[in-house]
Design an enzyme around this catalytic site. Sequence first.
Site, PDB file in Angstrom:
ATOM      1  N   ASP A  85     -10.858   3.200   5.026  1.00  0.00           N
ATOM      2  CA  ASP A  85     -11.305   1.799   4.938  1.00  0.00           C
ATOM      3  C   ASP A  85     -12.827   1.695   4.966  1.00  0.00           C
ATOM      4  OD1 ASP A  85      -9.471  -0.315   4.666  1.00  0.00           O
ATOM      5  OD2 ASP A  85      -8.642   0.103   6.647  1.00  0.00           O
ATOM      6  N   LYS A 100       0.839  -1.204   0.000  1.00  0.00           N
ATOM      7  CA  LYS A 100       0.000   0.000   0.000  1.00  0.00           C
ATOM      8  C   LYS A 100       0.874   1.254   0.000  1.00  0.00           C
ATOM      9  CE  LYS A 100      -3.870  -2.390   2.170  1.00  0.00           C
ATOM     10  NZ  LYS A 100      -4.658  -2.710   3.379  1.00  0.00           N
ATOM     11  N   GLN A 127      -4.118  -1.527   9.794  1.00  0.00           N
ATOM     12  CA  GLN A 127      -4.185  -2.838   9.143  1.00  0.00           C
ATOM     13  C   GLN A 127      -4.757  -3.879  10.110  1.00  0.00           C
ATOM     14  OE1 GLN A 127      -3.532  -3.329   5.914  1.00  0.00           O
ATOM     15  NE2 GLN A 127      -3.873  -5.531   5.954  1.00  0.00           N
TER      16      GLN A 127
HETATM   17  N1  GUN Z   1      -6.831  -6.602   6.314  1.00  0.00           N
HETATM   18  C1  GUN Z   1      -7.158  -7.279   5.198  1.00  0.00           C
HETATM   19  N2  GUN Z   1      -7.744  -6.451   4.298  1.00  0.00           N
HETATM   20  C2  GUN Z   1      -7.774  -5.236   4.878  1.00  0.00           C
HETATM   21  C3  GUN Z   1      -8.251  -3.959   4.440  1.00  0.00           C
HETATM   22  O1  GUN Z   1      -8.789  -3.772   3.332  1.00  0.00           O
HETATM   23  N3  GUN Z   1      -8.100  -2.938   5.340  1.00  0.00           N
HETATM   24  C4  GUN Z   1      -7.545  -3.118   6.565  1.00  0.00           C
HETATM   25  N4  GUN Z   1      -7.446  -2.066   7.378  1.00  0.00           N
HETATM   26  N5  GUN Z   1      -7.092  -4.285   6.999  1.00  0.00           N
HETATM   27  C5  GUN Z   1      -7.203  -5.331   6.156  1.00  0.00           C
END
Ligand code: GUN
Length: 284
Positions: free
Chosen positions: A120, A53, A97
């Site tokens: 998110d 990311k 995350q």
């Molecule tokens: N863990 C797995 N996919 C995601 C996501 O799209 N966002 C976040 N914050 N954690 C994740």
Amino acid sequence: MAGTKIDGLVVSASVREQVKKDAKDLKSNGIEPCLATVLVGDNPASATYVKNKQKACAEVGIRTKDHKLPSTITQAELNSLVDTLNKDPEVHGILVQLPLPPQCNEFETTSRILPAKDVDGLTPQNVGLLTMKKAALKACTPSGIMELFRYYSIPLEGKNIVIINRSNLVGKPLIHLLLEKNATVTIAHSKTKNLADVCKNADIVITGVGDRTKFTLTPEMIKDGAIVIDVATSRLDGKLVGDCDFEKIIQKASFASPVPGGVGPMTIAMLLKNTITAAGHGRN
Ligand code: GUN
């Protein structure tokens, strides 16, 4: 005849192209879009996701602020970091995350993020707005799947769509986005009876189980010409795989997305897009 591959690399590249232009535009107006990432603990998959990311942000001109915390962190310490990032005027988006270590509460943590910085789409405010078709920031994976449907001009109105996933990040937000397009949506999960029959009846199957030792979506489970979106990621014999064997399912489906190279790159592209949206809202 084999169906068409839904190529998330191609579609995400077009989203990222636009994001790059938007980031440049914001910068020329004195705003440097910035995403704060929070990684707790040493889960290697999470570390890779966050690294990817951050790399994607750098490529489109989005600044990142990287926060790595030990797996022993307390909820109070994590809350304090979220509060600091909420107050930081340079930070437009906050990504914590998931999953978090067991002593941390995911709901408490994600709910604490300012809705305007919630890239998110996980805060109660943004989830509520999503159900009313009013959300500016929506969960990234569902938005990415909708972008795939749009890019390939796949009609959704009146279609029977089965989602095999009921998570807050994927299945639940996706219900609302598909309903907005007048699809008939069924959510299936581990307690669903006769899953094969439920899938066989679907025009579109969106599958996100993520454990090939327990579940594989096989060609026998879908109808001829169905569309299959594979959201899962798991490891099988050391390889990254989804819920389907792509080479087999594409022989029966009219469209199918592979793993890797399907939904995964879209999730990242939509995170970039949400960060631009959040930065743009801060403009006034
Ligand atoms: N863990 C797995 N996919 C995601 C996501 O799209 N966002 C976040 N914050 N954690 C994740």
